[in-house]
Scaffold this motif. Structure first.
Motif, PDB file in Angstrom:
ATOM      1  N   ASP A  34       0.477   4.355  -0.525  1.00 15.88           N
ATOM      2  CA  ASP A  34       0.048   5.616   0.086  1.00 15.88           C
ATOM      3  C   ASP A  34       0.600   5.795   1.489  1.00 15.88           C
ATOM      4  O   ASP A  34       0.883   6.914   1.918  1.00 15.88           O
ATOM      5  CB  ASP A  34      -1.484   5.691   0.144  1.00 15.88           C
ATOM      6  CG  ASP A  34      -2.095   5.930  -1.222  1.00 15.88           C
ATOM      7  OD1 ASP A  34      -1.324   6.209  -2.163  1.00 15.88           O
ATOM      8  OD2 ASP A  34      -3.326   5.835  -1.353  1.00 15.88           O
ATOM      9  N   PHE A  35       0.727   4.691   2.219  1.00 12.55           N
ATOM     10  CA  PHE A  35       1.291   4.803   3.568  1.00 12.55           C
ATOM     11  C   PHE A  35       2.388   3.766   3.805  1.00 12.55           C
ATOM     12  O   PHE A  35       2.730   3.445   4.937  1.00 12.55           O
ATOM     13  CB  PHE A  35       0.205   4.728   4.650  1.00 12.55           C
ATOM     14  CG  PHE A  35      -0.738   3.558   4.556  1.00 12.55           C
ATOM     15  CD1 PHE A  35      -0.662   2.507   5.453  1.00 12.55           C
ATOM     16  CD2 PHE A  35      -1.733   3.522   3.591  1.00 12.55           C
ATOM     17  CE1 PHE A  35      -1.549   1.443   5.387  1.00 12.55           C
ATOM     18  CE2 PHE A  35      -2.632   2.461   3.521  1.00 12.55           C
ATOM     19  CZ  PHE A  35      -2.532   1.416   4.420  1.00 12.55           C
ATOM     20  N   SER A  59      -6.561   5.331   9.264  1.00  3.10           N
ATOM     21  CA  SER A  59      -6.520   6.703   8.757  1.00  3.10           C
ATOM     22  C   SER A  59      -6.608   6.759   7.235  1.00  3.10           C
ATOM     23  O   SER A  59      -6.927   7.806   6.667  1.00  3.10           O
ATOM     24  CB  SER A  59      -5.245   7.405   9.237  1.00  3.10           C
ATOM     25  OG  SER A  59      -4.095   6.798   8.680  1.00  3.10           O
ATOM     26  N   HIS A  60      -6.347   5.630   6.566  1.00  2.00           N
ATOM     27  CA  HIS A  60      -6.460   5.574   5.106  1.00  2.00           C
ATOM     28  C   HIS A  60      -7.695   4.793   4.652  1.00  2.00           C
ATOM     29  O   HIS A  60      -7.790   4.385   3.490  1.00  2.00           O
ATOM     30  CB  HIS A  60      -5.191   4.960   4.501  1.00  2.00           C
ATOM     31  CG  HIS A  60      -4.003   5.876   4.562  1.00  2.00           C
ATOM     32  ND1 HIS A  60      -3.213   5.991   5.689  1.00  2.00           N
ATOM     33  CD2 HIS A  60      -3.494   6.753   3.650  1.00  2.00           C
ATOM     34  CE1 HIS A  60      -2.255   6.875   5.465  1.00  2.00           C
ATOM     35  NE2 HIS A  60      -2.403   7.353   4.239  1.00  2.00           N
ATOM     36  N   LEU A 108       0.862  -1.180   0.000  1.00  2.57           N
ATOM     37  CA  LEU A 108       0.000   0.000   0.000  1.00  2.57           C
ATOM     38  C   LEU A 108       0.900   1.232   0.000  1.00  2.57           C
ATOM     39  O   LEU A 108       1.360   1.698   1.049  1.00  2.57           O
ATOM     40  CB  LEU A 108      -0.925  -0.033   1.216  1.00  2.57           C
ATOM     41  CG  LEU A 108      -1.802  -1.297   1.288  1.00  2.57           C
ATOM     42  CD1 LEU A 108      -2.516  -1.401   2.624  1.00  2.57           C
ATOM     43  CD2 LEU A 108      -2.801  -1.322   0.144  1.00  2.57           C
ATOM     44  N   ALA A 167      -2.389   3.565  10.875  1.00  2.00           N
ATOM     45  CA  ALA A 167      -2.159   3.860   9.459  1.00  2.00           C
ATOM     46  C   ALA A 167      -3.262   3.250   8.593  1.00  2.00           C
ATOM     47  O   ALA A 167      -3.769   3.901   7.668  1.00  2.00           O
ATOM     48  CB  ALA A 167      -0.791   3.331   9.032  1.00  2.00           C
ATOM     49  N   TYR A 168      -3.645   2.021   8.892  1.00  5.08           N
ATOM     50  CA  TYR A 168      -4.745   1.405   8.146  1.00  5.08           C
ATOM     51  C   TYR A 168      -6.020   2.236   8.281  1.00  5.08           C
ATOM     52  O   TYR A 168      -6.663   2.601   7.289  1.00  5.08           O
ATOM     53  CB  TYR A 168      -5.012  -0.012   8.660  1.00  5.08           C
ATOM     54  CG  TYR A 168      -4.092  -1.072   8.101  1.00  5.08           C
ATOM     55  CD1 TYR A 168      -4.027  -1.312   6.731  1.00  5.08           C
ATOM     56  CD2 TYR A 168      -3.307  -1.850   8.949  1.00  5.08           C
ATOM     57  CE1 TYR A 168      -3.193  -2.300   6.220  1.00  5.08           C
ATOM     58  CE2 TYR A 168      -2.471  -2.837   8.444  1.00  5.08           C
ATOM     59  CZ  TYR A 168      -2.418  -3.058   7.076  1.00  5.08           C
ATOM     60  OH  TYR A 168      -1.590  -4.032   6.568  1.00  5.08           O
ATOM     61  N   TYR A 215      -8.959   1.820   5.734  1.00  3.51           N
ATOM     62  CA  TYR A 215      -8.933   0.358   5.741  1.00  3.51           C
ATOM     63  C   TYR A 215      -9.356  -0.166   7.109  1.00  3.51           C
ATOM     64  O   TYR A 215      -9.045   0.426   8.148  1.00  3.51           O
ATOM     65  CB  TYR A 215      -7.527  -0.172   5.433  1.00  3.51           C
ATOM     66  CG  TYR A 215      -7.069   0.064   4.014  1.00  3.51           C
ATOM     67  CD1 TYR A 215      -7.252  -0.904   3.030  1.00  3.51           C
ATOM     68  CD2 TYR A 215      -6.453   1.265   3.657  1.00  3.51           C
ATOM     69  CE1 TYR A 215      -6.830  -0.685   1.726  1.00  3.51           C
ATOM     70  CE2 TYR A 215      -6.030   1.492   2.356  1.00  3.51           C
ATOM     71  CZ  TYR A 215      -6.226   0.516   1.397  1.00  3.51           C
ATOM     72  OH  TYR A 215      -5.815   0.737   0.106  1.00  3.51           O
ATOM     73  N   LYS A 220     -11.675  -3.182   1.222  1.00  7.74           N
ATOM     74  CA  LYS A 220     -10.619  -2.421   1.910  1.00  7.74           C
ATOM     75  C   LYS A 220     -10.364  -3.021   3.296  1.00  7.74           C
ATOM     76  O   LYS A 220     -10.306  -2.334   4.309  1.00  7.74           O
ATOM     77  CB  LYS A 220     -10.969  -0.936   2.010  1.00  7.74           C
ATOM     78  CG  LYS A 220     -11.040  -0.228   0.666  1.00  7.74           C
ATOM     79  CD  LYS A 220     -11.029   1.278   0.797  1.00  7.74           C
ATOM     80  CE  LYS A 220      -9.648   1.813   1.130  1.00  7.74           C
ATOM     81  NZ  LYS A 220      -9.578   3.290   1.087  1.00  7.74           N
TER      82      LYS A 220
END
Length: 316
Positions: A91-92, A128-129, A89, A125-126, A131, A104
């Motif tokens: 993005d992060f 906040s994006h 992933l 992190a999951y 997931y 997701k």
């Protein structure tokens, strides 16, 4: 790891097709450092970094348990949804062990210890994006008699099953839901178990189990009639937890050993921890409703424990 790319940027998944070594060299999709195809007799075909220290995403060589559990879950989830193994992933900058793409939903197979800081960082992190993440625990992290700080970080919460977590058993090929997790005042765990054999039901439906409409669950815990003796022993050994309580009572003109068993009731209670990293909702009302119910019931020879929605209904 099961995923790598060759010199022509072709992506190889060893769970779908094992490339010939002549297709190499192979590279890690995340860090682009060289990886080696391993296809021996002990571990199933997979890739391994030539020099692991060059990759910030893979910190240790994978165990047989981790590889096989990822493969089992990939085969299970792929029956019903588009699923990727070791999905990077960008993005992060995180790799999900498995990703159910259209939902997701990330599935993390955790077979070894990690710091609470790292667990929080990855979980946050999951979320906040956008997931959802389920941490599924290998053998070293299964529940035992007492809850560790790290295990508390893997707990989830629902109105139907209370505090719960997920365990993976490679030898029995089953996913276990440990639920109605409570802790008595000695620090011992009490919980129920529901077993889901690999591949027999929809994996997504299994993971929804704690949140689905269902009959009221319950669990019986026999009253610990030797608990006062235990408290006396803890005071003798000057255990900090019990010494603090004794000091508070002393200021009120009381002593712990003057109190009866009813003072401590209920002896079995919901988990209290500062490390509930997977739980975003406020559970304070649950704690209050729980204590109110049992204090109104009075001391009982057997304490019947229920999920949170039971106590909320008593209030109404």
């Amino acid at each position: 790891m099961f995923i790598a790319m060759d010199k022509n940027q072709k992506r190889w998944n060893c769970l779908e097709e094992i490339p010939d070594v002549s297709k190499g060299p192979f590279y890690c999709l995340a860090c682009n450092s060289p990886v080696r195809l391993k296809n021996g007799t002990v571990l199933r075909a997979h890739f391994a970094h030539v020099e692991l220290q060059h990759c910030p995403y893979h910190h240790e060589a994978e165990s047989l348990e981790h590889l096989e559990l990822k493969a089992s879950l990939y085969n299970w989830a792929s029956k019903e949804s588009r699923t990727e193994v070791e999905s990077y992933l960008a993005d992060f900058q995180q790799i999900a062990d498995l990703l159910v793409v259209d939902k997701k939903l990330a599935l993390e197979v955790q077979c070894s210890s990690l710091s609470l800081e790292r667990l929080k960082e990855r979980s946050d992190a999951y979320r906040s994006h956008g997931y959802q993440v389920y941490w599924l625990l290998g053998k070293k992290l299964w529940l035992k008699e007492r809850l560790t700080k790290l295990q508390a970080g893997f707990l989830y919460f629902s109105q139907n099953r209370g505090f719960h977590l997920w365990e993976l058993d490679l030898s029995k090929k089953e996913l276990r839901l440990q639920y109605l997790i409570h802790e008595d005042l000695r620090g011992r765990l009490h919980y129920q178990t529901e077993i889901f054999p690999f591949g027999q039901k929809s994996l997504l439906e299994v993971l929804r189990t704690p949140y689905l409409s269902q009959p009221m669950q319950q669990m019986a815990v026999v009253l610990d009639r030797t608990f006062l003796t235990y408290v006396q022993q803890q005071l003798f050994y000057r255990h900090p937890k019990w010494m603090r309580l004794q000091e508070e009572l002393y200021l009120q003109g009381h002593h712990l050993m003057e109190l009866g068993l009813d003072f401590f009731y209920p002896l079995c209670r919901p988990i209290l921890s500062q490390n509930l990293l997977q739980i975003e909702e406020d559970v304070e009302d649950y704690y209050q409703q729980f204590m109110t119910y049992y204090q109104s019931q009075g001391i009982q020879p057997v304490q019947i424990l229920y999920p949170p929605r039971f106590y909320a209904q008593q209030k109404s």
